[in-house]
Every structure is written in C-alpha cells, then in structure tokens.
Design a protein around this motif. Structure first.
Motif, PDB file in Angstrom:
ATOM      1  N   LYS A 156      -0.480  -8.746   3.547  1.00 33.53           N
ATOM      2  CA  LYS A 156      -1.724  -9.737   4.140  1.00 33.53           C
ATOM      3  C   LYS A 156      -2.132  -8.868   2.654  1.00 33.53           C
ATOM      4  O   LYS A 156      -2.839  -7.418   3.135  1.00 33.53           O
ATOM      5  N   ARG A 157      -3.175  -9.322   1.726  1.00 30.77           N
ATOM      6  CA  ARG A 157      -3.964  -8.870   0.718  1.00 30.77           C
ATOM      7  C   ARG A 157      -4.960  -9.171   0.289  1.00 30.77           C
ATOM      8  O   ARG A 157      -4.649 -10.283   0.535  1.00 30.77           O
ATOM      9  N   CYS A 158      -5.973  -9.045   1.221  1.00 32.18           N
ATOM     10  CA  CYS A 158      -7.414  -9.852   0.811  1.00 32.18           C
ATOM     11  C   CYS A 158      -8.399  -8.897  -0.218  1.00 32.18           C
ATOM     12  O   CYS A 158      -9.707  -9.122  -0.623  1.00 32.18           O
ATOM     13  N   GLU A 164      -5.065   1.707   3.703  1.00 29.35           N
ATOM     14  CA  GLU A 164      -4.404   1.143   4.296  1.00 29.35           C
ATOM     15  C   GLU A 164      -4.066  -0.158   4.620  1.00 29.35           C
ATOM     16  O   GLU A 164      -5.314  -0.555   6.054  1.00 29.35           O
ATOM     17  N   TRP A 165      -4.026  -1.666   3.660  1.00 25.03           N
ATOM     18  CA  TRP A 165      -3.891  -2.931   4.301  1.00 25.03           C
ATOM     19  C   TRP A 165      -2.002  -2.850   4.409  1.00 25.03           C
ATOM     20  O   TRP A 165      -1.845  -2.535   4.736  1.00 25.03           O
ATOM     21  N   TRP A 174       1.052  -1.446  -0.195  1.00 24.35           N
ATOM     22  CA  TRP A 174       0.020  -0.278  -0.192  1.00 24.35           C
ATOM     23  C   TRP A 174       0.582   1.233  -0.181  1.00 24.35           C
ATOM     24  O   TRP A 174       1.906   0.756   0.527  1.00 24.35           O
ATOM     25  N   THR A 204     -13.000  -1.228   1.103  1.00 25.07           N
ATOM     26  CA  THR A 204     -11.664  -2.088   1.779  1.00 25.07           C
ATOM     27  C   THR A 204     -10.761  -3.247   1.756  1.00 25.07           C
ATOM     28  O   THR A 204     -11.437  -3.664   0.807  1.00 25.07           O
ATOM     29  N   SER A 205     -10.067  -3.240   1.967  1.00 19.98           N
ATOM     30  CA  SER A 205      -8.988  -4.320   2.557  1.00 19.98           C
ATOM     31  C   SER A 205      -8.608  -5.394   2.855  1.00 19.98           C
ATOM     32  O   SER A 205      -7.621  -5.986   2.864  1.00 19.98           O
ATOM     33  N   SER A 206      -9.895  -5.002   3.936  1.00 25.45           N
ATOM     34  CA  SER A 206      -9.712  -6.148   5.245  1.00 25.45           C
ATOM     35  C   SER A 206      -9.709  -7.659   5.251  1.00 25.45           C
ATOM     36  O   SER A 206     -10.518  -8.371   4.200  1.00 25.45           O
ATOM     37  N   CYS A 207      -8.616  -8.593   5.414  1.00 21.00           N
ATOM     38  CA  CYS A 207      -9.118  -9.640   5.710  1.00 21.00           C
ATOM     39  C   CYS A 207     -10.227 -10.700   6.444  1.00 21.00           C
ATOM     40  O   CYS A 207     -10.463 -11.056   6.210  1.00 21.00           O
TER      41      CYS A 207
END
Length: 173
Positions: free
Chosen positions: A129-131, A124-125, A72, A146-149
């Motif tokens: 850890k990319r989801c 930001e992620w 990111w 969001t890029s939340s896992c």
C-alpha cells in the motif's frame, strides 16, 4: 527540428518511465513512482519543494513524481529543500500586473525569499500500500513526512498539527 525540455519535464518523464518499467516487479530493491503532496501549516507561502531531488509545487496539491522503494526499509530518509515567501500578500500593494513597475516590485520581493533544507526519516508504510509522500511544513521551519493513505484531518492520519499556525516568538532548538 530541435526539441527543448526543461529539467522538470525530463525528470517527470523519467519518473513515469521508471514507474512503467518497475511497476510489475517484486524484488526488495525495486522502485515505484508516486506523488508528492505539500501540506502547509504556516501562514507563509511555500513556493516550491524538492524531496530527494524530485521537485514539486508548494501550493498544496499533489505533484508528480517521486520514486520510492516498493517495500519500506529502515533508514529511509527524505532530503527536503523548500523556498518560503514570508510576505505572500505583498503583491496586493504592487503596480498593475504586466507593467514594468510590477516586474520591478516582484524582482525586489523575490530577494527576500528564504531557502531551507532538512533531512527526516520516512515512516514505515504498510506492505502493498503505497500512497506517495506528503510533506508537512510546520512553524519554525520544521517538516514532517508521511506516506499515509488516509486523508489529512481523518482520525487515522498520523500528523495532527493544525493548519494556519502562527510562528512562536521563540522557536525551540
């Protein structure tokens, strides 16, 4: 023999090969493929969406693929376009499926589809850890990404708006 592929299939194949080519690299500008997920918080139907030109199904599942940086960095944006059907249950009043009457009703209905676009910051992620990217469609044609896992509705998930939200009488500017 001629092979014909539509643009979506070609884009998905390129995204997949891009993932294969850069999956093991670690430079700051390297890219990696991920999924796009649509989360609809409205009572309308999201027919389709695209994020930075990568088109996906608006039906709520995950679609392949979007290409994002491995790391990111500030200033990352998502240009989102989407199509809305504000009367998703109209088909229940149409003539039987497959008839000329059905096709005519569908063509008339499609004229009312609405198109929107927005540019939003990609939050930001965590490093390593990319989801993928989840696009949340909210009332008043607002979107959040969001890029939340974490899973939607889990305590750690950053977007808290409920599903099935009704449009307010007046939308904020």
């Amino acid at each position: 023999m001629e092979i014909i592929m539509d643009k979506t299939k070609v884009r998905r194949l390129l995204g997949f090969f891009g993932l294969v080519l850069v999956g093991c690299s670690t430079a700051d500008n390297d890219m990696v493929g991920g999924n796009i997920q649509a989360v609809n918080h409205t009572l309308n139907n999201i027919n389709w969406l695209s994020v930075n030109g990568y088109r996906a199904d608006g039906g709520g599942g995950r679609s392949c693929c979007i290409v994002m940086p491995i790391k990111w960095r500030p200033g990352l944006k998502a240009h989102i376009e989407w199509e809305v059907d504000t009367d998703p249950y109209a088909y229940s009043k149409w003539p039987p499926l497959g008839t000329d009457g059905y096709r005519a009703a569908q063509a008339k209905h499609k004229i009312n589809y609405q198109h929107y676009s927005a540019v939003v910051d990609i939050p930001e992620w965590p490093e390593k850890k990319r989801c993928g990217l989840s696009v949340h469609f909210l009332v008043c044609n607002q979107v959040k990404v969001t890029s939340s896992c974490s899973s939607f509705n889990s305590p750690n998930y950053p977007i808290k708006e409920p599903l099935d939200m009704k449009e307010p009488a007046v939308c904020p500017k």
